[in-house]
Scaffold this motif. Structure first.
Motif, short mmCIF file in Angstrom:
data_model
loop_
_atom_site.label_atom_id
_atom_site.label_comp_id
_atom_site.label_asym_id
_atom_site.label_seq_id
_atom_site.Cartn_x
_atom_site.Cartn_y
_atom_site.Cartn_z
N GLN A 55 2.34 -9.62 12.55
CA GLN A 55 2.66 -10.43 13.73
C GLN A 55 1.94 -11.77 13.73
O GLN A 55 2.52 -12.80 14.11
CB GLN A 55 2.34 -9.64 15.01
N SER A 56 0.70 -11.80 13.28
CA SER A 56 -0.04 -13.07 13.28
C SER A 56 0.61 -14.06 12.31
O SER A 56 0.55 -15.28 12.52
CB SER A 56 -1.52 -12.84 12.93
N ASP A 59 4.14 -15.34 14.02
CA ASP A 59 3.95 -16.37 15.05
C ASP A 59 3.99 -17.77 14.41
O ASP A 59 4.64 -18.68 14.94
CB ASP A 59 2.62 -16.16 15.79
N TYR A 62 7.69 -18.53 12.77
CA TYR A 62 8.72 -18.98 13.72
C TYR A 62 8.39 -20.39 14.24
O TYR A 62 9.29 -21.20 14.46
CB TYR A 62 8.88 -17.98 14.87
N GLN A 63 7.13 -20.68 14.39
CA GLN A 63 6.74 -22.02 14.82
C GLN A 63 7.12 -23.06 13.75
O GLN A 63 7.69 -24.10 14.07
CB GLN A 63 5.22 -22.04 15.04
N SER A 167 11.41 -9.04 10.73
CA SER A 167 10.54 -9.35 11.87
C SER A 167 9.63 -8.14 12.20
O SER A 167 9.51 -7.22 11.38
CB SER A 167 11.35 -9.78 13.08
#
Ligand code: ADE
Ligand code: ZN
Length: 339
Positions: A55-56, A59, A62-63, A167
Motif C-alpha cells: 500500500q505504501s 500511494d 497512483y500519485q 492493486s
C-alpha cells in the motif's frame, strides 16, 4: 555470467506500464501538462521510494500516474519502457494497464489505449519486440466499476488480449470479481490475477477455482500450503514472480530470503519479471542478475526461467517456436563458453 544474463533472450509477463514512469519523465510530463508535483526535483522523488508494504508503494504509484493526461504521454511512457526491453534483450512482453487509474481522473480510455498501442506497434516494427496488452482491474474498487470498465473497453476489444487484477490485495479477495471474470472469459479474453503477493494461499485457490486464471501473478505465498503447491505443479500453472519488487515491498527482507529457488525446486513454473521497474530499482536484466547473484544460478537454470515464460506467454505457435529457438542458441553458446 554478466554477459550471459544481458544477452539471454527474455520474455516479460508481469509489468505495469504505469510502473515504468521514471522520475525524469514524470517531471517532463508534469511540466508539459502543467501538473504540480509534491517534490522539488527528481532526487526527492527517488528518495521517497522507501516502501514498507504494497500500500505504501501504491500511494506513490497512483500519485505519479497523475502526470499522464494525453495520448502522447502514454506513447512516451510505453516507448521508454520498450527501449529498456531492447537493451535487456526482452523479445516479447505482456503489459498491464490500469484504465481506472486514468478514467477516474477524467482521462478518456481512448487516449490511454491509443497511446500505448501506437508505441507497441512501433516497438514491433522498429525493435522487433512482440507484445500484448492486459487490462487490469483495480481490486480496491467495486465489482460495478470493473464491469463498467470492461464495458467501456469493448470498442477496443481487439486491442488487448486479456484481463488481470491488481492493486491492494489484502481485504480484496478474488471472489469479489468472480462474475466480471466470468464475463471476460465469455468474451474470449485470457485471464490472470495477482494473488499470494501479500494475500494468503486462500486467495490463490480462489484465483484458480473462481476466476479460472491461466497464470498467477506473484504467488510466492503458495509455499505455505503443500496441497496448493501440488495443485500448481500438477497443472503446470505459471507464476509470474517479481524478485526486486518483493524485496522492495518487504515481502522478503533480503534477496537471499526470497523463495524463488524453492519454488523452482518444488517443480513450479516460475518466471522472472520486473513489475514496476521505475519504483523497484530494476528492469528485467537487473532482476535476473539479482536472483543469479543471490542463489548462484547457472546458465541452465537461467534459461529455464526464460523457457517457462515462453511456455506461459499468450503467443502464436510460430512466435513461440522462434523464441524457443533463440533460447536453444543462447544455452548452447553459454555452455560452450563455460568449457
Ligand atoms: N499495481 C502495480 N504494481 C502492483 C503490485 N505489485 N501488486 C499489486 N498491484 C500493483
Ligand atoms: Zn504487479
Amino acid at each position: 555470467m554478466e554477459a550471459f544474463i544481458r544477452s539471454l533472450p527474455k520474455v516479460e509477463l508481469h509489468l505495469h506500464i504505469e510502473g515504468t514512469l521514471e522520475p525524469e519523465l514524470m517531471f517532463r510530463l508534469a511540466e508539459r501538462n502543467g501538473v504540480t508535483l509534491p517534490y522539488p526535483d527528481v532526487e526527492a522523488v527517488r528518495a521517497a521510494y522507501q516502501f514498507e508494504d504494497l500500500q505504501s508503494f501504491l500511494d506513490l504509484y497512483y500519485q505519479g500516474a497523475q502526470v499522464l493526461l494525453e495520448e502522447q504521454d502514454f506513447y512516451d511512457l510505453t516507448w521508454a519502457y520498450l527501449e529498456h526491453c531492447h537493451a535487456d534483450n526482452v523479445l516479447h512482453t505482456e503489459i498491464f494497464f490500469d484504465p481506472q487509474t486514468h478514467t477516474d481522473r477524467g482521462v478518456p480510455f481512448e487516449k490511454v489505449i491509443r497511446g500505448i498501442r501506437r508505441a507497441l506497434d512501433d516497438g514491433r516494427e522498429r525493435l522487433g519486440i512482440s507484445s500484448e496488452l492486459i487490462l487490469s482491474f483495480l481490486r480496491h474498487l467495486s465489482e460495478e466499476s470493473a464491469f463498467q470498465t470492461l464495458e467501456e473497453a469493448m470498442p477496443w476489444r481487439e486491442q488487448f488480449i486479456g484481463v488481470g487484477l491488481d492493486s491492494g490485495e489484502v481485504g480484496n479477495p478474488p471472489e469479489k470479481f468472480e462474475r466480471v471474470f466470468a464475463k471476460a472469459r465469455k468474451l474470449g479474453l485470457r485471464v490472470v490475477a495477482h494473488a499470494g503477493e501479500e494475500g494468503p494461499p486462500e486467495y490463490i485457490w480462489q484465483a484458480l477455482d473462481l476466476l479460472k486464471v491461466e497464470r498467477i501473478d506473484h504467488g510466492v505465498r503458495s509455499l505455505e500450503d503443500p496441497a496448493l503447491v501440488e495443485r500448481l505443479r500438477d497443472s503446470g500453472m505459471p507464476l509470474t514472480v517479481c524478485p526486486l519488487s518483493n524485496v522492495k515491498l518487504r515481502v522478503f527482507e533480503r534477496m537471499e530470503d526470497h523463495n524463488l529457488l524453492r519454488l523452482m525446486e518444488a517443480g513450479l513454473k516460475v518466471t522472472v519479471n520486473s513489475d514496476d521497474p521505475a519504483y523497484f530499482g530494476g528492469y528485467m536484466t537487473d532482476n535476473f542478475r539479482a536472483v543469479q547473484h543471490a542463489f548462484g544460478l547457472g546458465c541452465e537454470q537461467l534459461v529455464q526461467l526464460s523457457r517457462n515464460a515462453v511456455d506461459a506467454a499468450f503467443l502464436s505457435d510460430e512466435r513461440r517456436a522462434e523464441l524457443n529457438a533463440a533460447l536453444d542458441a543462447a544455452l548452447q553458446a553459454g555452455l560452450e563458453r563455460a568449457v
